[in-house]
Design a protein around this motif. Structure first.
Motif, PDB file in Angstrom:
ATOM      1  N   LYS A  42      -3.455   6.675  -9.987  1.00  0.00           N
ATOM      2  CA  LYS A  42      -3.818   5.513  -9.167  1.00  0.00           C
ATOM      3  C   LYS A  42      -4.207   5.929  -7.756  1.00  0.00           C
ATOM      4  N   SER A  43      -3.348   6.748  -7.132  1.00  0.00           N
ATOM      5  CA  SER A  43      -3.636   7.160  -5.757  1.00  0.00           C
ATOM      6  C   SER A  43      -4.927   7.952  -5.692  1.00  0.00           C
ATOM      7  N   THR A  44      -5.098   8.843  -6.645  1.00  0.00           N
ATOM      8  CA  THR A  44      -6.311   9.662  -6.678  1.00  0.00           C
ATOM      9  C   THR A  44      -7.548   8.776  -6.707  1.00  0.00           C
ATOM     10  N   LEU A 157      -4.994  -0.408  -0.444  1.00  0.00           N
ATOM     11  CA  LEU A 157      -3.561  -0.340  -0.181  1.00  0.00           C
ATOM     12  C   LEU A 157      -2.880   0.501  -1.254  1.00  0.00           C
ATOM     13  N   ASP A 158      -2.208   1.571  -0.840  1.00  0.00           N
ATOM     14  CA  ASP A 158      -1.545   2.464  -1.785  1.00  0.00           C
ATOM     15  C   ASP A 158      -0.036   2.261  -1.732  1.00  0.00           C
ATOM     16  N   GLU A 159       0.487   1.529  -2.669  1.00  0.00           N
ATOM     17  CA  GLU A 159       1.917   1.226  -2.743  1.00  0.00           C
ATOM     18  C   GLU A 159       2.501   0.867  -1.380  1.00  0.00           C
ATOM     19  N   PRO A 160       1.955  -0.140  -0.717  1.00  0.00           N
ATOM     20  CA  PRO A 160       2.388  -0.399   0.658  1.00  0.00           C
ATOM     21  C   PRO A 160       3.813  -0.940   0.749  1.00  0.00           C
TER      22      PRO A 160
END
Ligand code: ADP
Ligand code: MG
Lengths: 378, 293
Positions: A42-44, A157-160
């Motif tokens: 996901k982050s990638t 937004l990455d796991e904010p």
């Protein structure tokens, strides 16, 4: 505001491919959530949209413009990081103003925008503090504010919320949703928390091991999961997925009982399937008594198929209780565990036998080897 | 607060004894000797000593050669500290960008630190020897009248180069560690906020490196003041015409070469005071601007 479009995007680190061709179209103003277990990429994926990772193959475009070779700053996006990434040597005000200053905006306009964002996020009293003098929730809001003031084409937004405690997470979840509604900016939001995903998303992308397993609205995914992975991942507690084999007019459950499934198109007799039903879609028939089985189907409700289960543990949460059951005569392999939602005041105890009926419309069948959903009729 | 108590009464003392002994023998004892010596006057043949109070100090501080030495030292220290830190920072930033061969690059960068000061000095002396130096030749091609044995400025440049070169390794190591302690996501956030590489460096990386930079500033100043004796001795011997005679070198020259013990001792006491004052100032004023994580 903008549309974001990914076409067969792939990412390799050295020889290992971690994203195996993902295609997504995010509409203008849409809130899309990418959900999946940790390590699924996901982050990638998000970082490739942001321009922080090189795109190995495929194209990413923002508002029709291919951005593959553009620097992050040329993409007109703002990102909120999991650890917030606030500049520790700058005050809250300076943190929010940093990007605006670089863009050469006039000072009064910067001040106005920061003030507006601070008001929206209730940060006004903290503008002159350094990040380290803020609580986790406040830092999170500063990170949001920093993205907000820029008024970008899209938010990433990455796991904010994953560094916040449970209560604050729920609060911030609501706030983020409201905020996005009011500013209407296209958003791509990454999380591993399926509750967060369900509640926030206009559209949900369920990822597994570098692939997008299903892309649809949260409700559609809940009601018609495309694979055993999605079925097990979305919904809490997870869907029961027990291994069965197809028999004449029904399926053989663990323990050998045949469950008749009248009127259902089933694959060839002998095929291995996964039989899926959510704990909340089961009704306990004979209320909590250890009633002898067998008669129910004749005397009780006529059509609904029913199963007999043996309770081995009951978890009471207050409003609900979850009975963890096994099939009589079956094994205690985790795959054969079966969870039933009961009222919180249930009298069911360990060792009891319960009989539950299920609605055919709430039944999901999956191919046991490929994990794909079968039986479009259902 | 409860203090942890240890059953041994003498063990702690035993454990710090070696360090204490070294400090006593090599620092406190000589320092006291210098202090005593600075108040005495010895006759030319070393037969009599007499107490003269602060006379030695008065003479030293009014000596134009001493004032010159202060100027030389200030220039030398500022240039050496600035140059070695600047180059080390540049190299460390470049090393961070490497994807492959980072380890090898770092190892190679650390080697000069293992070279003894006098040898480092000789190396530079040979490389820049006006008649056969490998690197003196290109200088002459460029039209430079290269002769550090006669020209004060060139001699200064040579000792600064040698002293900086040796210290770059040390600074490099600390800068690399300091850079690694800055979370990548901060740089990424700045990149998304629109900052280009130079801007990211000056507004994010450099301020966050401040603790490292400050520490190195103190260490390098002390290095330039004291630990460069070997280099100066090997390269210029303080010359030509006192143009590279730093305070430490003058202490040595007056005390051990010219045997003016009283003056030399007074100078070393003054030097001690200068270093203490300088360090205090650095901690008091410069450190205020340092942001610790
Ligand atoms: N810099 C990297 N080098 C090699 N592999 C990486 C790198 N970054 C991530 N990965 C791998 O890529 C996969 C996806 O990582 P990531 O996108 O961080 O997952 P998620 O955010 O879904 O938890 C993981 O298997 C991870 O090990
Ligand atoms: Mg991640």
């Amino acid at each position: 505001m903008a549309r974001i479009s990914l076409k067969d995007v792939r990412k390799s680190y050295g020889a290992t491919e971690v994203i195996h061709g993902v295609s997504i179209d995010v509409d203008d103003g849409e809130f899309v959530v990418i959900v999946g277990p940790s390590g699924c990429g996901k982050s990638t994926l998000l970082r490739m949209v942001a321009g922080l990772e090189v795109i190995t193959k495929g194209t990413i475009s923002i508002d029709g413009r291919v951005v593959n070779d553009l620097e992050p700053r040329a993409r007109d996006i703002a990102m909120v990081f999991q650890n917030y990434a606030l500049y520790p040597h700058m005050s809250v005000r300076e943190n929010m103003a940093y990007g605006l200053k670089i863009s050469g905006m006039a000072k009064p306009e910067i001040a106005a925008r920061v003030a507006r964002a601070a008001k929206m996020l209730e940060l006004a009293p903290y503008l002159d503090r350094k990040p380290r003098a803020l609580s986790g929730g406040q830092r999170q809001r500063v990170a949001m504010g920093r993205a907000l003031v820029r008024d970008p084409a899209a938010f990433l937004l990455d796991e904010p919320l994953s560094n916040l405690d449970a209560k604050l997470r729920v609060q911030m979840r609501l706030q983020i949703k409201q905020l996005q509604r009011s500013v209407g900016t296209t958003s791509l939001y990454v999380t591993h928390d399926q509750v967060e995903a369900m509640t926030l998303a206009d559209r949900l992308i369920v990822m597994n091991a570098g692939r997008a397993e299903q892309i649809d609205t949260p409700m559609a995914i809940y009601e018609r999961p495309a694979s055993t992975f999605v079925a097990g991942f979305i919904g809490s507690p997870a869907m029961n997925l027990v291994p069965v084999t197809v028999a004449e007019g029904g399926v053989v459950l663990p323990g050998g009982t045949v469950l008749a499934l009248p009127g259902l198109a089933l694959p060839a007799v002998g095929s291995a399937l996964r039989f899926g039903v959510r704990p909340e879609h089961l009704q306990a028939q004979s209320p909590d008594s250890g009633a002898p089985e067998a008669q129910a189907s004749e005397s009780g409700m006529p059509e609904a198929p029913a199963l007999t289960l043996e309770v081995f543990a009951v978890e009471t949460l207050g409003a609900d209780a979850y009975a963890h059951c096994l099939f009589p005569g079956g094994s205690d392999h985790p795959d054969e565990g079966f969870v039933v939602r009961l009222p919180g005041n249930t009298a069911a105890r360990q060792g009891d036998r319960i009989r539950v009926s299920l609605d055919l419309s709430a039944l999901h069948l999956f191919d046991d080897t490929s994990g794909r959903r079968i039986g479009e009729a259902v | 607060m409860n203090r942890a108590t240890f059953p041994h009464k003498y063990l702690p003392w035993l454990l710090i004894a070696p360090q204490l002994a070294i400090s006593l023998v090599f620092f406190y004892w000589p320092a006291l000797q210098a202090l005593r010596q600075s108040l005495l006057r010895e006759d030319a043949f070393g037969l009599k000593t007499q107490f003269v109070g602060l006379t030695n100090f008065a003479r030293v501080l009014s000596d134009p050669a001493y004032v010159n030495s202060i100027k030389v030292t200030t220039l030398f220290s500022a240039l050496t500290a600035g140059l070695s830190m600047g180059i080390a920072l540049l190299l460390a930033v470049q090393a961070e960008k490497l994807v492959r061969g980072k380890g090898l690059y770092r190892v190679l960068m650390i080697w000069p630190y293992a070279v003894a000061p006098a040898i480092a000095g000789m190396l530079w002396l040979f490389m820049f020897n006006p008649s056969f130096g490998t690197l003196a030749l290109p200088l002459r091609w460029m039209g430079v009248q290269w002769d550090p044995l006669l020209k004060g400025n060139q001699a200064m440049a040579l000792v600064v180069a040698a002293a900086s070169w040796k210290q770059i390794s040390y600074n490099f190591l600390f800068f690399v560690a300091g850079l690694q302690a800055i979370p990548r996501s901060l740089i990424e956030a700045a990149a998304i906020d629109g900052a280009g590489p130079a801007r990211r460096f000056w507004t994010i990386v450099f301020p966050l490196l401040a603790p490292t930079t400050f520490f190195l500033l103190v260490v390098n100043t002390v290095y330039a003041l004291f630990d460069t004796f070997g280099i100066i001795h090997a390269v210029t011997g303080g010359g030509p015409g006192k143009s590279t005679e730093t305070l430490v070198y003058k202490v040595y020259n007056d005390g051990f070469v010219n045997l003016i013990l009283g003056d030399s001792a007074a100078q070393s006491v003054v030097l001690m005071v200068i270093v203490i004052a300088l360090t205090a100032v650095q901690f008091r004023y410069v450190e205020r601007r340092v942001h610790y994580g």
